[in-house]
Design an enzyme around this catalytic site. Structure first.
Site, PDB file in Angstrom:
ATOM      1  N   ALA A  55      -7.478   5.684   3.831  1.00 55.28           N
ATOM      2  CA  ALA A  55      -7.242   6.132   2.461  1.00 55.28           C
ATOM      3  C   ALA A  55      -5.816   5.809   2.028  1.00 55.28           C
ATOM      4  CB  ALA A  55      -7.486   7.633   2.371  1.00 55.28           C
ATOM      5  N   CYS A  56      -5.580   5.844   0.733  1.00 61.65           N
ATOM      6  CA  CYS A  56      -4.246   5.679   0.152  1.00 61.65           C
ATOM      7  C   CYS A  56      -3.296   6.650   0.829  1.00 61.65           C
ATOM      8  CB  CYS A  56      -4.297   5.965  -1.348  1.00 61.65           C
ATOM      9  SG  CYS A  56      -2.694   6.068  -2.155  1.00 61.65           S
ATOM     10  N   PRO A  57      -2.087   6.257   1.200  1.00 62.15           N
ATOM     11  CA  PRO A  57      -1.439   4.965   0.939  1.00 62.15           C
ATOM     12  C   PRO A  57      -1.486   3.992   2.120  1.00 62.15           C
ATOM     13  CG  PRO A  57       0.224   6.473   1.709  1.00 62.15           C
ATOM     14  CD  PRO A  57      -1.109   7.205   1.807  1.00 62.15           C
ATOM     15  N   MET A  58      -2.276   4.299   3.151  1.00 59.04           N
ATOM     16  CA  MET A  58      -2.204   3.500   4.383  1.00 59.04           C
ATOM     17  C   MET A  58      -2.462   1.996   4.200  1.00 59.04           C
ATOM     18  SD  MET A  58      -1.006   5.696   6.294  1.00 59.04           S
ATOM     19  CE  MET A  58      -0.976   4.993   7.931  1.00 59.04           C
ATOM     20  N   ASP A  68     -10.997   1.257   0.349  1.00 56.02           N
ATOM     21  CA  ASP A  68     -10.436   2.180  -0.635  1.00 56.02           C
ATOM     22  C   ASP A  68     -10.524   1.542  -2.026  1.00 56.02           C
ATOM     23  OD1 ASP A  68      -8.899   3.907  -2.155  1.00 56.02           O
ATOM     24  OD2 ASP A  68      -6.994   3.194  -1.343  1.00 56.02           O
TER      25      ASP A  68
END
Lengths: 156, 78
Positions: free
Chosen positions: B15-18, B42
């Site tokens: 998920a954000c921000p990965m 995502d």
């Protein structure tokens, strides 16, 4: 090449949900070749206490936006904070959201400055040793001087 | 015809921000002119990768979506 800009964030709350935006934005700013710093003040200091990041909780009282709404009269019962926190952690896990400790590690690795607020440390009796080693200590002037140079400031 | 990637980074499930943080790290370790293929699930990646390349100056050569997978080709600029 894009102009280097700075992002300064004030993290003033110590709940699980409130800890995410500062860390997500600061690490993303670093990925966008911006400099970034987070100023932790009042309950926000909980986020940078050693070993505390993954133990932050969700408030079940006065929180009408919970996906499963909890009436205040129920939210005040013993154990409800743990229930609300467990639900949130479950949702976060299913969505594969990084843990707060992982985001803190990413922040340190990508050069995000973590600044602990001296004044609120004094108010709440928090010692330097309780905070992560990477944290620097400063005050309002430290933060303002940082964002004054081509910076954006956000508060959470 | 699309460029052949020099490196592939699979951010599926993250998920954000990965995806952006990992893309940044991967690009930093590559040479100018090399191409990174990043795969993400995502849905926010479409906007975020474009914003990231816009800010960092790397070139987004291609962005496509099929079966819930978002695939990006990014060329590292010097």
């Amino acid at each position: 090449m894009a102009t280097a800009k700075r992002l300064g964030i004030i993290a003033g709350h110590g709940t699980l949900d409130a800890a995410y935006p500062p860390l997500i934005l600061a690490t993303s700013a670093a990925a966008l070749d911006m400099e970034s710093a987070i100023f932790f003040t009042f309950y926000g200091l909980e986020i940078i206490k050693k070993g505390k990041a993954d133990k932050l909780k969700v408030a079940p009282i006065a929180n009408p936006a919970m996906p499963v709404p909890v009436p205040n009269i129920v939210g005040m019962l013993p154990g409800m904070t743990a229930v609300a926190t467990g639900m949130m952690n479950n949702w976060m896990g299913k969505a594969n959201v990084a843990k707060l400790s992982e985001l803190l590690d990413m922040a340190v690795m990508s050069g995000v400055r973590l600044i602990g607020c001296q004044m609120t440390m004094d108010v709440m009796g928090i010692e330097r040793e309780e905070l992560l080693d990477e944290v620097e200590i400063g005050g309002a002037a430290t933060f303002l001087n940082y964002v004054a140079e081509d910076g954006i400031a956000l508060a959470f | 015809m699309s460029a052949t990637p020099d490196q592939v980074l699979d951010c599926s499930g993250l998920a954000c921000p990965m995806p952006i943080l990992k893309t940044k790290k991967a690009i930093d370790d590559m040479e100018a002119g090399q191409v990174l293929q990043m795969i993400s699930t995502d849905a926010g990646s479409t906007a975020d990768v474009a914003a990231w390349t816009d800010r960092t100056g790397h070139a987004l050569l291609e962005a496509s979506e099929a079966d819930g997978k978002y695939v990006f080709l990014i060329e590292k600029k010097g």
